[in-house]
Scaffold this active site. Structure first.
Site, PDB file in Angstrom:
ATOM      1  N   HIS A   1       3.349  -4.808   5.214  1.00  0.00           N
ATOM      2  CA  HIS A   1       3.848  -3.162   5.676  1.00  0.00           C
ATOM      3  C   HIS A   1       5.100  -3.497   6.092  1.00  0.00           C
ATOM      4  CE1 HIS A   1       0.019  -0.579   4.859  1.00  0.00           C
ATOM      5  NE2 HIS A   1      -0.624  -1.958   4.925  1.00  0.00           N
TER       6      HIS A   1
ATOM      7  N   GLU B   1       7.815   1.173   1.339  1.00  0.00           N
ATOM      8  CA  GLU B   1       7.829  -0.067   2.061  1.00  0.00           C
ATOM      9  C   GLU B   1       8.277  -1.129   1.202  1.00  0.00           C
ATOM     10  OE1 GLU B   1       4.280  -0.217   4.304  1.00  0.00           O
ATOM     11  OE2 GLU B   1       4.349   1.764   4.909  1.00  0.00           O
TER      12      GLU B   1
ATOM     13  N   HIS C   1       0.775  -1.173   0.034  1.00  0.00           N
ATOM     14  CA  HIS C   1      -0.118  -0.073  -0.063  1.00  0.00           C
ATOM     15  C   HIS C   1       0.991   1.076   0.362  1.00  0.00           C
ATOM     16  CE1 HIS C   1      -3.508  -2.430   1.274  1.00  0.00           C
ATOM     17  NE2 HIS C   1      -4.203  -1.360   0.842  1.00  0.00           N
TER      18      HIS C   1
ATOM     19  N   GLU D   1       3.732  -5.663  10.015  1.00  0.00           N
ATOM     20  CA  GLU D   1       4.742  -4.598   9.809  1.00  0.00           C
ATOM     21  C   GLU D   1       5.905  -5.518  10.007  1.00  0.00           C
ATOM     22  OE1 GLU D   1       4.451  -1.589   9.179  1.00  0.00           O
ATOM     23  OE2 GLU D   1       2.075  -0.941   9.898  1.00  0.00           O
TER      24      GLU D   1
HETATM   25  O1  0X9 Z   1      -0.533   3.381   9.019  1.00  0.00           O
HETATM   26  C1  0X9 Z   1      -0.750   2.322   8.420  1.00  0.00           C
HETATM   27  O2  0X9 Z   1      -1.540   2.366   7.397  1.00  0.00           O
HETATM   28  C2  0X9 Z   1       0.154   1.115   8.710  1.00  0.00           C
HETATM   29  N1  0X9 Z   1       1.082   1.463   9.341  1.00  0.00           N
HETATM   30  S1  0X9 Z   1       2.390   2.135   8.392  1.00  0.00           S
HETATM   31  O3  0X9 Z   1       3.554   2.413   9.043  1.00  0.00           O
HETATM   32  N2  0X9 Z   1       2.906   0.905   7.547  1.00  0.00           N
HETATM   33  O4  0X9 Z   1       1.804   3.031   7.324  1.00  0.00           O
HETATM   34  C3  0X9 Z   1      -0.930   0.290   9.573  1.00  0.00           C
HETATM   35  C4  0X9 Z   1      -1.865   1.010  10.419  1.00  0.00           C
HETATM   36  C5  0X9 Z   1      -2.489   0.103  11.798  1.00  0.00           C
HETATM   37  N3  0X9 Z   1      -3.595   0.560  12.024  1.00  0.00           N
HETATM   38  C6  0X9 Z   1      -3.673   1.413  13.120  1.00  0.00           C
HETATM   39  N4  0X9 Z   1      -2.428   1.339  14.069  1.00  0.00           N
HETATM   40  N5  0X9 Z   1      -4.770   1.633  13.563  1.00  0.00           N
HETATM   41 ZN    ZN Z   2       2.461   0.772   5.577  1.00  0.00          ZN
END
Ligand code: 0X9
Ligand code: ZN
Length: 482
Positions: free
Chosen positions: A284, A157, A153, A358
């Site tokens: 991710h 990454e 996404h 992650e």
């Molecule tokens: O922020 C995001 O979309 C994801 N993390 S990233 O650092 N890869 O961008 C996952 C988010 C997970 N959801 C929550 N923490 N609410």
């Molecule tokens: Zn991400």
């Protein structure tokens, strides 16, 4: 400390510097949900546990953005600006052309088990590709467990492309060698979309290694929507921004973006590609976490117990493969984010299994998106093992999967590796990318310090060179996925 004092002084005297984003270390001093609500418009790059067990975050934000957090029980320390660095090719990672060629090669090499589909179109007009792996991939077979695995996404990454692509290669290569893998492929229809955000990925190779979003022209001089804030799950709420220049900009409406609508349309039974998607796994980086819903609310999923059990087991499997710890956690325990794919799937499809992984490195690494290429293979190994368990657990509707039926200490998914079958995924001659180290700590204890960050001058990967903790694989299997 010396550097942070100098930086603080500079920030005080030079309003010009205020506009430039910095990376801040934000330490939770007292647990308070208001903290997790407050990261809305900020780019939370990573999270990790401090010595007191509380979360710490590395957040990229301007001084005025970070000031939104100042009233909360947090300790906020500037670590420094991200060193400016021209993108440079890193040959150990596939670039977009390489990914496309290798996806096509899967179908060419394994036409009876793999077929490539275009599932959507990006803003810049590129096909969004997914490969269907099954016993008859040109058809939608009845009564198969349908599962979707997505990578990238977020453009920066890079490891999130490599892992699902290597998983696809591993499944296809091992079909004729490993009965457990054959059973998975025969019982399932696996959809793997390793490079959801190709436009952004290309931009990270050509212009800005730190780019996160897609490349939509927002019409106000800014570019990009965060594809993982654009799904219809409390879209536009907390943990997303309506400011187009924000790194977590949610777009103009749910599914306004090619990347998110491609996922929605593929899953929709009305499209005819699938009947009933049972599970969704979203790769991710970074922070070494296995996240389950919800992330958009503190509410409890009706299937939280089951999800938590699967996440625990995925973590144990990863630890068993490489000795690296990925913490299982509910997404909202980190911070609230709305418009995410995982929450959307969980809510739209009957609370089914969905996880965000992650991957490496740990959250205290200052620029962990640039994972040392020497860690790619081991990261693939541990995550392929966890993904295969996720597939079986989802298909069989239980977390209770025996992954070592003969009790020989080798996970069944990798049985036979080390006998020459697994060159493409590296179960033999694995590079010495991680070292045996049972202390559970990164070998470089200076991670996360402002001195280390500022001393990094023109290299933002200095701290990513250190090996992650691991334990040697057992049974002579050491997996390299390429
Ligand atoms: O922020 C995001 O979309 C994801 N993390 S990233 O650092 N890869 O961008 C996952 C988010 C997970 N959801 C929550 N923490 N609410
Ligand atoms: Zn991400």
């Amino acid at each position: 400390m010396r550097y942070s004092l100098i930086l603080a002084a500079l920030l005080t005297v030079s309003p010009l510097l205020y506009a430039a984003p910095l990376v801040w270390e934000v330490t939770v001093e007292r647990d308070d949900p208001a903290i997790r609500d407050a990261f809305g418009a900020l780019d939370v790059r990573s999270a990790y546990r401090g010595p007191d067990g509380n979360w710490r975050y590395l957040i990229e934000a301007t001084e005025s953005e970070i000031s939104l957090l100042r009233s909360l029980p947090l300790r906020i320390a500037p670590l420094g600006p991200l060193p400016v660095r021209e993108p440079i090719p890193v040959p150990e990672y596939r670039d977009a052309d390489g990914v496309i060629a290798d996806i096509a090669a899967l179908e060419e090499k394994y036409p009876g088990r793999a077929k490539v589909y275009t599932i959507g179109t990006s803003f810049e007009g590129r096909d969004i590709l997914a490969v269907r792996i099954s016993a008859a991939p040109s058809k939608n077979l009845p009564d198969k467990a349908e599962i979707l695995i997505v990578g990238m996404h977020h453009a920066r990454e890079w490891i999130a492309v490599e892992v699902p692509l290597r998983l696809a290669g591993f499944l296809l290569e091992q079909y004729d060698h490993n009965p457990r893998i054959r059973a998975i492929v025969d019982d399932c229809e696996l959809w793997i979309a390793p490079m959801l955000n190709e436009d952004g990925f290309r931009y990270t190779w050509s212009e800005n290694r730190n780019w996160r979003k897609n490349r939509r022209d927002n019409g106000d001089g800014s570019f990009g929507v965060d594809p993982n804030r654009n799904y219809d799950a409390s879209w536009g709420g907390k943990g997303a921004s309506k400011t187009p220049s924000s790194d977590v900009y949610c777009g103009t409406e749910p599914f306004s973006e090619g990347e998110s609508s491609a996922v929605r349309d593929l899953i929709d039974p009305a499209g005819g590609m699938v009947d009933d998607m049972l599970g969704f796994l979203d790769f991710h980086s970074y922070s070494q976490l296995i996240l389950y819903p919800y992330g958009n609310t503190y509410e409890v999923s009706p299937r939280e117990k089951e999800l938590s059990a699967i996440a625990d087991r995925m973590s144990a499997i990863i630890d068993g493969e490489t000795g690296v710890y990925y913490e299982p956690a509910k997404s909202s325990s980190l911070y609230i984010a709305t418009g995410g794919s995982s929450d959307w799937f969980h809510l739209a499809y009957d609370f089914r299994n969905t996880f965000i992984v992650e991957m490496r490195p740990t959250g205290e690494v200052l620029n962990g998106f640039q994972l040392d290429p020497a860690q790619i293979a081991a990261t693939a190994r541990e995550n392929v093992a966890a993904a295969l368990y996720f597939i079986e657990a989802t298909a069989q509707d239980t977390d209770d999967i025996d992954t070592d039926v003969n009790g020989d200490g080798v996970i069944d998914y990798f049985a036979g590796c080390g006998e020459g079958f697994c060159a493409m995924i590296g179960l033999d001659g694995v590079p010495d990318d991680t070292e045996k180290n049972d202390d559970g700590l990164e070998a470089d204890a200076s991670y996360g310090t402002d001195e280390a960050f500022l001393a990094a001058d023109d290299t933002v990967t200095a701290d990513a060179d250190s090996p992650a903790p691991r334990r040697d694989g057992s049974g002579g299997c050491s997996l390299i996925l390429l």
